[in-house]
Design a protein around this motif. Structure first.
Motif, PDB file in Angstrom:
ATOM      1  N   ALA A  94      13.700  -1.915   1.575  1.00 10.90           N
ATOM      2  CA  ALA A  94      14.568  -3.057   1.309  1.00 10.90           C
ATOM      3  C   ALA A  94      15.610  -2.727   0.246  1.00 10.90           C
ATOM      4  N   GLY A  95      15.279  -1.771  -0.630  1.00  8.84           N
ATOM      5  CA  GLY A  95      16.215  -1.359  -1.671  1.00  8.84           C
ATOM      6  C   GLY A  95      17.238  -0.342  -1.208  1.00  8.84           C
ATOM      7  N   GLY A  96      17.177   0.040   0.058  1.00 10.73           N
ATOM      8  CA  GLY A  96      18.179   0.942   0.606  1.00 10.73           C
ATOM      9  C   GLY A  96      17.762   2.384   0.747  1.00 10.73           C
ATOM     10  N   LEU A  97      16.498   2.693   0.448  1.00 13.22           N
ATOM     11  CA  LEU A  97      16.027   4.072   0.571  1.00 13.22           C
ATOM     12  C   LEU A  97      15.522   4.349   1.980  1.00 13.22           C
ATOM     13  N   VAL A  98      15.702   5.588   2.401  1.00 14.88           N
ATOM     14  CA  VAL A  98      15.099   6.064   3.643  1.00 14.88           C
ATOM     15  C   VAL A  98      13.756   6.683   3.275  1.00 14.88           C
ATOM     16  N   VAL A  99      12.669   6.155   3.813  1.00 13.76           N
ATOM     17  CA  VAL A  99      11.340   6.636   3.449  1.00 13.76           C
ATOM     18  C   VAL A  99      10.515   6.912   4.704  1.00 13.76           C
ATOM     19  N   SER A 100       9.555   7.811   4.555  1.00 11.28           N
ATOM     20  CA  SER A 100       8.675   8.161   5.659  1.00 11.28           C
ATOM     21  C   SER A 100       7.665   7.049   5.925  1.00 11.28           C
ATOM     22  N   ARG A 101       6.909   7.207   7.000  1.00 15.97           N
ATOM     23  CA  ARG A 101       5.744   6.367   7.209  1.00 15.97           C
ATOM     24  C   ARG A 101       4.663   6.764   6.200  1.00 15.97           C
ATOM     25  N   ARG A 102       3.657   5.929   6.054  1.00 10.40           N
ATOM     26  CA  ARG A 102       2.554   6.261   5.147  1.00 10.40           C
ATOM     27  C   ARG A 102       1.733   7.409   5.718  1.00 10.40           C
ATOM     28  N   PHE A 103       1.403   8.342   4.848  1.00  7.86           N
ATOM     29  CA  PHE A 103       0.552   9.472   5.224  1.00  7.86           C
ATOM     30  C   PHE A 103      -0.762   9.327   4.477  1.00  7.86           C
ATOM     31  N   ARG A 104      -1.853   9.113   5.209  1.00  9.72           N
ATOM     32  CA  ARG A 104      -3.165   8.950   4.588  1.00  9.72           C
ATOM     33  C   ARG A 104      -3.828  10.315   4.474  1.00  9.72           C
ATOM     34  N   ASN A 105      -4.405  10.596   3.322  1.00  8.44           N
ATOM     35  CA  ASN A 105      -5.037  11.894   3.108  1.00  8.44           C
ATOM     36  C   ASN A 105      -6.286  11.714   2.240  1.00  8.44           C
ATOM     37  N   SER A 106      -7.079  12.767   2.157  1.00 12.42           N
ATOM     38  CA  SER A 106      -8.276  12.732   1.324  1.00 12.42           C
ATOM     39  C   SER A 106      -8.688  14.155   0.999  1.00 12.42           C
ATOM     40  N   ARG A 107      -9.559  14.278   0.003  1.00  9.38           N
ATOM     41  CA  ARG A 107     -10.165  15.568  -0.335  1.00  9.38           C
ATOM     42  C   ARG A 107     -11.571  15.298  -0.867  1.00  9.38           C
ATOM     43  N   THR A 108     -12.395  16.330  -0.844  1.00  7.86           N
ATOM     44  CA  THR A 108     -13.752  16.219  -1.359  1.00  7.86           C
ATOM     45  C   THR A 108     -13.843  16.949  -2.685  1.00  7.86           C
ATOM     46  N   ARG A 109     -14.206  16.249  -3.725  1.00  7.72           N
ATOM     47  CA  ARG A 109     -14.293  16.826  -5.063  1.00  7.72           C
ATOM     48  C   ARG A 109     -15.444  17.826  -5.153  1.00  7.72           C
ATOM     49  N   PRO A 110     -15.463  18.639  -6.230  1.00  3.56           N
ATOM     50  CA  PRO A 110     -16.587  19.571  -6.406  1.00  3.56           C
ATOM     51  C   PRO A 110     -17.944  18.886  -6.431  1.00  3.56           C
ATOM     52  N   ASP A 111     -17.980  17.600  -6.866  1.00  2.00           N
ATOM     53  CA  ASP A 111     -19.259  16.889  -6.916  1.00  2.00           C
ATOM     54  C   ASP A 111     -19.624  16.236  -5.589  1.00  2.00           C
ATOM     55  N   GLY A 112     -18.804  16.462  -4.559  1.00  2.00           N
ATOM     56  CA  GLY A 112     -19.102  15.936  -3.239  1.00  2.00           C
ATOM     57  C   GLY A 112     -18.517  14.576  -2.932  1.00  2.00           C
ATOM     58  N   ARG A 113     -17.913  13.918  -3.908  1.00  2.00           N
ATOM     59  CA  ARG A 113     -17.340  12.589  -3.679  1.00  2.00           C
ATOM     60  C   ARG A 113     -16.008  12.712  -2.949  1.00  2.00           C
ATOM     61  N   ARG A 114     -15.772  11.806  -2.026  1.00  4.91           N
ATOM     62  CA  ARG A 114     -14.540  11.785  -1.248  1.00  4.91           C
ATOM     63  C   ARG A 114     -13.476  10.986  -1.980  1.00  4.91           C
ATOM     64  N   VAL A 115     -12.279  11.539  -2.091  1.00  5.51           N
ATOM     65  CA  VAL A 115     -11.161  10.875  -2.752  1.00  5.51           C
ATOM     66  C   VAL A 115     -10.095  10.571  -1.695  1.00  5.51           C
TER      67      VAL A 115
END
Length: 236
Positions: free
Chosen positions: A109-130
């Motif tokens: 709405a402010g006039g910027l050209v932006v991508s679609r949302r990109f969903r991502n994740s990683r697994t920390r060393p302790d095994g928890r998903r971020v």
């Protein structure tokens, strides 16, 4: 409101990077299990953190498929990250939300050209998903936007042997043609220091508590300097 989340440095070898920065007195945190991780962090008690990431140049071939799926901004961003060489590569702006739907709509709405949302994740060393989301404005020289991490990632206690306590300034160069879109994207920010430059991108990062500037040969080309006295922001 968007604010500076972190500064990204591309490296050719994340393992040697973690070793080098540990030798320089930084407490490093792996993004995932050591030996498999492709990124690592320097955290501070508050304010922006620093991310080092290993991103194969071969992934540049995915530029157009990613552009088709998520928009030109994301494809160009991927190519930017994949370009050969070490050094500062990007700046992330963050929201307090874990979903970027409203933020993306506001930027458009402010006039910027932006991508679609990109969903991502990683697994920390302790095994928890971020989990997190990204939105990439065009042109790719501009900072990109990241959601709040789910769950939050900042450690409860951070101490660096070299005395560094936090980022006080991220000096960001802007070519004149990028100024209007930068102003649409970034409001007043306590850490970003924009100025007109021959190139658009991170120039150097100031760290409170750092005694001397670090040799870029030891920091993968990333300019890290001691905090300077607060001055009026340079005119653009």
């Amino acid at each position: 409101m968007l604010r500076c989340s972190h500064v990204l440095c591309r490296v050719e070898d994340i393992g040697s990077t973690v070793s080098s920065f540990t030798d320089l007195g930084f407490s490093m945190e792996w993004g995932s299990v050591p030996g498999k991780a492709h990124n690592a962090f320097i955290w501070f008690a508050e304010g922006p953190f620093i991310e080092f990431f290993e991103f194969p140049s071969s992934l540049e071939r995915l530029r157009w498929p990613v552009s088709a799926a998520f928009g030109r901004g994301m494809g160009d961003r991927l190519a930017k990250w994949a370009a050969d060489g070490d050094g500062w590569r990007d700046v992330a702006l963050e929201t307090e939300d874990t979903d970027l739907t409203d933020t993306r709509a506001r930027l458009k709405a402010g006039g910027l050209v932006v991508s679609r949302r990109f969903r991502n994740s990683r697994t920390r060393p302790d095994g928890r998903r971020v989990r997190y989301q990204l939105v990439a404005p065009s042109p790719a020289a501009l900072p990109f936007v990241v959601s709040a991490y789910d769950p939050p990632q900042r450690p409860e206690a951070i101490t660096h042997a070299n005395g560094a306590t936090g980022v006080t300034a991220v000096h960001f160069g802007l070519r004149p043609e990028h100024l209007p879109d930068y102003d649409r994207l970034v409001g007043p920010d306590p850490w970003l220091r924009p100025r007109v430059s021959a190139v658009t991108g991170v120039l150097e990062v100031e760290l409170a508590g750092l005694a001397t500037s670090l040799d870029p040969a030891s920091t993968c080309g990333a300019a890290l300097v001691p905090a300077r006295p607060v001055q009026k922001q340079e005119p653009r």
